[in-house]
Design a protein around this motif. Structure first.
Motif, PDB file in Angstrom:
ATOM      1  N   ARG A 105       7.780  34.365  47.812  1.00 19.13           N
ATOM      2  CA  ARG A 105       6.584  34.260  46.964  1.00 19.13           C
ATOM      3  C   ARG A 105       6.733  33.086  46.009  1.00 19.13           C
ATOM      4  O   ARG A 105       7.836  32.573  45.808  1.00 19.13           O
ATOM      5  N   LYS A 106       5.624  32.706  45.388  1.00 20.27           N
ATOM      6  CA  LYS A 106       5.652  31.539  44.504  1.00 20.27           C
ATOM      7  C   LYS A 106       6.384  31.878  43.203  1.00 20.27           C
ATOM      8  O   LYS A 106       5.890  32.632  42.372  1.00 20.27           O
ATOM      9  N   THR A 107       7.573  31.312  43.067  1.00 18.81           N
ATOM     10  CA  THR A 107       8.355  31.461  41.841  1.00 18.81           C
ATOM     11  C   THR A 107       8.758  30.095  41.288  1.00 18.81           C
ATOM     12  O   THR A 107       9.576  30.016  40.379  1.00 18.81           O
ATOM     13  N   VAL A 108       8.195  29.041  41.830  1.00 16.60           N
ATOM     14  CA  VAL A 108       8.625  27.680  41.514  1.00 16.60           C
ATOM     15  C   VAL A 108       8.047  27.231  40.181  1.00 16.60           C
ATOM     16  O   VAL A 108       6.864  27.421  39.899  1.00 16.60           O
ATOM     17  N   ALA A 123      16.001  23.511  53.380  1.00 15.99           N
ATOM     18  CA  ALA A 123      16.922  22.397  53.131  1.00 15.99           C
ATOM     19  C   ALA A 123      16.353  21.452  52.067  1.00 15.99           C
ATOM     20  O   ALA A 123      17.105  20.945  51.215  1.00 15.99           O
ATOM     21  N   ILE A 124      15.055  21.207  52.094  1.00 18.31           N
ATOM     22  CA  ILE A 124      14.424  20.380  51.064  1.00 18.31           C
ATOM     23  C   ILE A 124      14.566  21.051  49.699  1.00 18.31           C
ATOM     24  O   ILE A 124      14.883  20.406  48.694  1.00 18.31           O
ATOM     25  N   ASN A 125      14.336  22.356  49.663  1.00 18.08           N
ATOM     26  CA  ASN A 125      14.470  23.082  48.401  1.00 18.08           C
ATOM     27  C   ASN A 125      15.887  22.973  47.833  1.00 18.08           C
ATOM     28  O   ASN A 125      16.070  22.851  46.616  1.00 18.08           O
ATOM     29  N   ARG A 126      16.883  23.023  48.688  1.00 20.13           N
ATOM     30  CA  ARG A 126      18.266  22.871  48.216  1.00 20.13           C
ATOM     31  C   ARG A 126      18.477  21.497  47.592  1.00 20.13           C
ATOM     32  O   ARG A 126      19.167  21.346  46.584  1.00 20.13           O
ATOM     33  N   GLN A 127      17.845  20.495  48.202  1.00 22.68           N
ATOM     34  CA  GLN A 127      17.977  19.134  47.674  1.00 22.68           C
ATOM     35  C   GLN A 127      17.339  19.015  46.290  1.00 22.68           C
ATOM     36  O   GLN A 127      17.851  18.305  45.417  1.00 22.68           O
ATOM     37  N   PHE A 128      16.242  19.749  46.065  1.00 22.55           N
ATOM     38  CA  PHE A 128      15.537  19.666  44.789  1.00 22.55           C
ATOM     39  C   PHE A 128      16.052  20.677  43.768  1.00 22.55           C
ATOM     40  O   PHE A 128      15.766  20.549  42.582  1.00 22.55           O
ATOM     41  N   GLY A 129      16.764  21.695  44.197  1.00 27.54           N
ATOM     42  CA  GLY A 129      17.326  22.665  43.276  1.00 27.54           C
ATOM     43  C   GLY A 129      16.686  24.027  43.359  1.00 27.54           C
ATOM     44  O   GLY A 129      17.367  25.029  43.579  1.00 27.54           O
ATOM     45  N   ALA A 130      15.375  24.109  43.191  1.00 25.35           N
ATOM     46  CA  ALA A 130      14.666  25.403  43.235  1.00 25.35           C
ATOM     47  C   ALA A 130      13.201  25.143  43.548  1.00 25.35           C
ATOM     48  O   ALA A 130      12.351  25.137  42.684  1.00 25.35           O
ATOM     49  N   GLY A 131      12.892  24.953  44.788  1.00 22.27           N
ATOM     50  CA  GLY A 131      11.542  24.597  45.192  1.00 22.27           C
ATOM     51  C   GLY A 131      11.548  23.176  45.718  1.00 22.27           C
ATOM     52  O   GLY A 131      12.608  22.559  45.800  1.00 22.27           O
ATOM     53  N   PRO A 132      10.397  22.655  46.086  1.00 21.91           N
ATOM     54  CA  PRO A 132       9.027  23.058  45.752  1.00 21.91           C
ATOM     55  C   PRO A 132       8.338  24.005  46.752  1.00 21.91           C
ATOM     56  O   PRO A 132       7.286  24.540  46.450  1.00 21.91           O
ATOM     57  N   PHE A 133       8.940  24.217  47.934  1.00 21.97           N
ATOM     58  CA  PHE A 133       8.252  25.023  48.945  1.00 21.97           C
ATOM     59  C   PHE A 133       8.460  26.511  48.690  1.00 21.97           C
ATOM     60  O   PHE A 133       9.477  26.937  48.148  1.00 21.97           O
TER      61      PHE A 133
END
Length: 279
Positions: free
Chosen positions: A139-142, A114-124
């Motif tokens: 995997r880390k794609t941020v 849900a946090i990632n949706r708020q930021f767009g693409a990441g940070p988690f």
């Protein structure tokens, strides 16, 4: 804040099930040290550990309690997530949203998505492959510069072995520990006489971020379960330094942004001193 009667060090866990009944690695361990010596205690759940910590805080005297997860996030994250700057804003935001059952079942991956949706693409990033959460990459794609965030706090740049706060799964997933630990910090910090270093003025009980791996040379040589050894040894080191009046160097030179938002590892840069005190 350099004089403490007793020290506790907590090796936290973000486990989603109860830890085994028999003391085991990768669970919660609390190391204690005071005039009577050092010992360690095993906990199968976060509820059990919080209850034990509340009992310690209720005891008289000055306590230093260290936790092995980040107390804050890289600069700017708190304001964008919560609308308020400073680490405590994140603690309370998470406390309102993280669910954590007595058997350790929790919703940390869902909250991170849900946090990632708020930021767009990441940070988690990081999750079990079978968990269907498109907003949380396995995997880390941020791209952190594109998000306007840094991947690492200043302290993690100073201590490269420390994992970034955004990593939620597999070895070294300290991000999950933070998601499951910071709501507990919010509750403990609300108790009378408790403060969190370096964000708040010192009180009778001080909560702080620690990194037991600073004692790796001693921990590797210790018998038994690594988690148990490292909390016992670090509690002993910090208590001995407090009794000798030598904690001040461990508390100095915290950058301003760390004092307000990111947090800092107590003892960073002083591994040799900690090992000397623990030996």
């Amino acid at each position: 804040m350099t004089s403490f009667d007793r020290v506790a060090v907590v090796d936290w866990s973000a486990a989603s099930t109860l830890s085994p009944a028999r003391p085991s690695p990768d669970a919660i361990w609390i190391g204690l040290c005071g005039p009577e010596g050092a010992a360690e205690y095993y906990h199968r759940s976060r509820d059990s550990a919080e209850a034990a910590l509340r009992a310690l805080i209720a005891q008289p005297g000055r306590w230093l309690i260290g936790f092995d997860f980040p107390m804050g996030y890289p600069q700017g994250f708190a304001a964008r997530l919560t609308g308020h700057s400073g680490a405590p804003a994140i603690w309370h935001w998470l406390a309102d949203r993280i669910t954590d059952a007595p058997d350790n079942r929790n919703n940390r991956f869902t909250v991170a998505a849900a946090i990632n949706r708020q930021f767009g693409a990441g940070p988690f990033w990081g999750r079990p492959a079978a968990l269907a959460l498109p907003d949380l990459p396995a995997r880390k794609t941020v791209n952190y510069p594109a998000l306007g965030l840094t991947e690492r706090r200043l302290i993690e740049q100073r201590v490269p072995r420390a994992q970034p706060v955004w990593k939620l799964y597999t070895t070294g997933s300290v991000g999950s520990q933070a998601l499951m630990g910071l709501p507990r910090i919010a509750r403990l910090a609300a108790l009378p006489g408790v403060s969190v270093w370096p964000f708040q003025p010192p009180a009778r009980v001080v909560l702080a971020e620690v990194y037991p791996s600073l004692l790796d040379p001693l921990v590797r040589a210790a018998p038994g379960i690594k988690d148990a050894a490292q909390v016992r040894l670090l509690a002993r080191a910090l208590w001995r330094l407090a009794q000798a009046g030598r904690l001040a160097p461990l508390l100095a030179d915290v950058p301003p942004e760390a004092q307000a938002e990111e947090g800092w590892i107590l003892g960073a840069g002083h591994g040799a001193l900690l090992c000397e005190a623990a030996a």
